[in-house]
Design a protein around this motif. Structure first.
Motif, mmCIF file in Angstrom:
data_model
loop_
_atom_site.group_PDB
_atom_site.id
_atom_site.type_symbol
_atom_site.label_atom_id
_atom_site.label_comp_id
_atom_site.label_asym_id
_atom_site.label_seq_id
_atom_site.Cartn_x
_atom_site.Cartn_y
_atom_site.Cartn_z
ATOM 1 N N GLU A 52 0.853 -0.970 0.260
ATOM 2 C CA GLU A 52 0.182 0.346 -0.563
ATOM 3 C C GLU A 52 0.748 1.224 0.518
ATOM 4 N N GLY A 53 0.388 2.238 -0.988
ATOM 5 C CA GLY A 53 1.544 3.215 -1.106
ATOM 6 C C GLY A 53 1.768 3.739 -2.334
ATOM 7 N N THR A 54 1.257 5.756 -2.797
ATOM 8 C CA THR A 54 2.578 5.387 -3.831
ATOM 9 C C THR A 54 4.086 5.596 -3.596
ATOM 10 N N ALA A 55 4.910 5.115 -4.350
ATOM 11 C CA ALA A 55 6.372 5.944 -3.578
ATOM 12 C C ALA A 55 6.704 6.732 -4.043
ATOM 13 N N TYR A 56 6.718 7.960 -3.781
ATOM 14 C CA TYR A 56 7.427 9.426 -3.970
ATOM 15 C C TYR A 56 9.105 9.268 -4.016
ATOM 16 N N PHE A 57 9.735 7.805 -3.444
ATOM 17 C CA PHE A 57 10.826 7.940 -3.457
ATOM 18 C C PHE A 57 11.330 6.812 -2.886
ATOM 19 N N ILE A 58 12.934 6.261 -3.546
ATOM 20 C CA ILE A 58 12.978 4.789 -3.017
ATOM 21 C C ILE A 58 14.533 4.705 -2.745
ATOM 22 N N MET A 59 15.291 4.698 -1.734
ATOM 23 C CA MET A 59 16.934 4.355 -1.849
ATOM 24 C C MET A 59 17.017 3.124 -0.676
ATOM 25 N N GLN A 60 18.309 2.866 -1.438
ATOM 26 C CA GLN A 60 19.546 1.868 -0.071
ATOM 27 C C GLN A 60 20.085 2.528 0.578
ATOM 28 N N ASP A 61 20.363 2.164 1.689
ATOM 29 C CA ASP A 61 21.212 2.775 2.891
ATOM 30 C C ASP A 61 22.792 1.901 2.838
ATOM 31 N N SER A 62 23.924 2.225 3.686
ATOM 32 C CA SER A 62 24.671 1.586 3.336
ATOM 33 C C SER A 62 24.614 0.082 4.326
ATOM 34 N N LYS A 63 23.346 -0.602 4.992
ATOM 35 C CA LYS A 63 23.122 -1.294 5.157
ATOM 36 C C LYS A 63 22.313 -2.079 4.792
ATOM 37 N N THR A 70 6.514 7.539 0.901
ATOM 38 C CA THR A 70 5.662 7.317 0.075
ATOM 39 C C THR A 70 3.966 8.499 0.632
ATOM 40 N N LYS A 71 3.814 8.776 -0.423
ATOM 41 C CA LYS A 71 2.701 10.015 -0.238
ATOM 42 C C LYS A 71 1.208 9.280 0.158
ATOM 43 N N GLY A 72 1.087 9.926 1.839
ATOM 44 C CA GLY A 72 -0.348 9.588 2.433
ATOM 45 C C GLY A 72 -0.173 8.246 2.690
ATOM 46 N N ASN A 73 0.719 7.381 3.614
ATOM 47 C CA ASN A 73 1.195 6.099 3.394
ATOM 48 C C ASN A 73 1.903 6.072 4.345
ATOM 49 N N GLY A 74 3.551 6.916 4.681
ATOM 50 C CA GLY A 74 4.617 7.176 5.939
ATOM 51 C C GLY A 74 5.344 7.004 5.229
ATOM 52 N N LEU A 75 6.342 5.740 6.016
ATOM 53 C CA LEU A 75 7.964 5.678 5.323
ATOM 54 C C LEU A 75 7.513 3.925 5.922
ATOM 55 N N VAL A 76 8.375 3.431 4.552
ATOM 56 C CA VAL A 76 8.516 1.905 4.675
ATOM 57 C C VAL A 76 10.219 1.951 4.626
ATOM 58 N N ARG A 77 10.429 0.163 5.836
ATOM 59 C CA ARG A 77 11.831 0.049 5.692
ATOM 60 C C ARG A 77 11.241 -1.892 5.277
ATOM 61 N N MET A 100 4.964 11.932 19.981
ATOM 62 C CA MET A 100 5.026 12.800 19.696
ATOM 63 C C MET A 100 6.593 12.818 19.501
ATOM 64 N N TYR A 101 6.981 11.295 19.020
ATOM 65 C CA TYR A 101 7.997 11.050 18.175
ATOM 66 C C TYR A 101 7.921 10.229 17.484
ATOM 67 N N SER A 102 6.693 9.717 16.710
ATOM 68 C CA SER A 102 6.111 9.814 15.270
ATOM 69 C C SER A 102 6.828 10.049 14.584
ATOM 70 N N LEU A 103 6.410 9.767 13.573
ATOM 71 C CA LEU A 103 6.770 10.306 12.087
ATOM 72 C C LEU A 103 5.990 12.044 11.684
ATOM 73 N N SER A 104 6.245 12.876 11.731
ATOM 74 C CA SER A 104 5.632 14.212 11.863
ATOM 75 C C SER A 104 4.440 14.614 11.048
ATOM 76 N N ASP A 105 4.375 12.825 10.021
ATOM 77 C CA ASP A 105 3.472 13.148 8.760
ATOM 78 C C ASP A 105 3.782 12.201 7.647
ATOM 79 N N ASN A 106 2.423 11.599 7.360
ATOM 80 C CA ASN A 106 2.449 10.783 6.180
ATOM 81 C C ASN A 106 2.728 10.548 5.230
ATOM 82 N N ASN A 107 2.742 12.333 4.085
ATOM 83 C CA ASN A 107 3.321 12.619 3.013
ATOM 84 C C ASN A 107 5.272 12.924 3.371
#
Length: 360
Positions: A52-63, A70-77, A100-107
């Motif tokens: 679920e979710g339209t991916a607006y950016f995808i990246m792979q980290d050093s690990k 995603t736009k509207g559906n938060g961040l997926v790991r 208050m320590y959750s993701l600041s917005d789902n977009n």
């Protein structure tokens, strides 16, 4: 593909991750053969319900972790279960108004790993975040609602992009200009943020406040792509934190002042997706070479800011109906100078055959 491409990323195995506007993330192997889409349970399959979710950016980290904004559906790991497996453990992070320590917005529009291994997240409604751990080892998001107090949230809440300039600063592209700050800090409270925006009375300010993309070159220069103000180059930042920029527009050779993304090739040229085709900027000469519908054999309309450079040096731009891929070394302007041929003479709407004497 039959849909607009919103994100594209090549992982360390050479697989290409392509996020479509319709919400599906398609995967292609190193030979660019379609191998399936990412399902909600983390498998790469030809069937099954897409994640679920339209991916607006995808990246792979050093690990090796894949991060999907995603736009509207938060961040997926997405963590690969084994090196040979095409299955991933998916963890979704979303905004919780009671935490208050959750993701600041789902977009979520961008994800970036800095030189210290921190994962930064740009949201389009509530500023930036970075991922940390609390004393119990739980994942938390540091943002303006908790410890990132100095961030200029009142103006710069709509963030599109975040990256490093390779000189110790992180840069954030927003709809209200650019924000820069030192990436080497001990506590978030100590960060000093510098905001750069357009000033009509200052020719060395940003040419436009809507910053879509920022790229740091191998020569440690910094360029910003704006949506309506062309290309900006950072000249310097003084001790007081005031920045000076040089702008390039259609008056200087760009095909459009609406720029979407920038990629650098191995010869240090910048390739820019614009509203009117692709432009190649040669920094050493401050010159543009433009490639539009007249030089590209098919019609291309680019998506917002989808682009990547592959391990083979190919540049990929997301387009309205697929991916525009090319190798920079294979593209050059024609140097052919056609001869002038006198074919006909018309005088007062009448065709005239000149005599040899008249041709002298």
């Amino acid at each position: 593909m039959s849909n607009e491409v919103r994100s594209v990323c090549e992982d360390k195995q050479g697989n290409l991750w392509v996020g479509l506007k319709d919400g599906m993330i398609r995967l292609y192997d190193s030979n660019r053969k379609f191998i399936g889409h990412l399902t909600g349970n983390g498998t790469i399959s030809m069937t099954g319900t897409p994640m679920e979710g339209t991916a607006y950016f995808i990246m792979q980290d050093s690990k090796g972790i894949i991060w999907i904004a995603t736009k509207g559906n938060g961040l997926v790991r997405a963590e690969q279960i084994s090196p040979t497996s095409m299955s991933y453990k998916l963890t979704r992070y979303q905004h919780d108004s009671n935490d208050m320590y959750s993701l600041s917005d789902n977009n979520v529009y961008c994800v970036y790993e800095d030189h210290n291994g921190r994962i930064w997240i740009a949201t389009f409604a509530n500023g930036i975040n970075y991922i940390s751990k609390d004393k119990n080892g739980n994942t938390i998001f540091v943002n303006h609602r908790n410890n990132l107090k100095g961030y200029p949230i009142d103006l710069c809440y709509k963030t599109r992009f975040i990256t490093s300039d390779n000189n110790g600063r992180l840069w954030v592209g927003t709809t209200a200009g650019a924000v820069a700050f030192d990436e080497n800090f001990s506590t978030p409270e100590e960060i000093q943020f510098h905001h750069f925006s357009r000033n009509p009375n200052d020719t060395k300010s940003l040419s436009n406040n809507d910053v879509h993309w920022i790229v740091a070159t191998e020569k440690k220069e910094l360029y910003l792509a704006t949506f309506g103000g062309g290309l900006n180059k950072l000249l310097f930042i003084d001790e007081a934190g005031k920045g000076a920029f040089k702008s390039y527009s259609v008056l200087g050779g760009l095909p459009s002042d609406v720029l979407l993304s920038i990629r650098e090739d191995d010869k240090h040229n910048l390739w820019i997706s614009t509203e009117n085709g692709v432009s190649k900027f040669i920094p050493g000469e401050e010159r543009f070479e433009n490639y539009d519908d007249r030089s590209i054999t098919f019609r291309v309309r680019f998506s917002e800011a989808a682009s990547t450079v592959t391990s083979k040096g190919d540049i990929l731009f997301g387009a309205s109906n697929g991916i525009f891929m090319f190798n920079p070394d294979s593209i050059s302007k024609s140097r052919f100078v056609p001869p002038i041929v006198f074919s006909k003479l018309v005088i007062c709407l009448l065709y005239t055959s000149p005599s040899p004497r008249d041709m002298r």
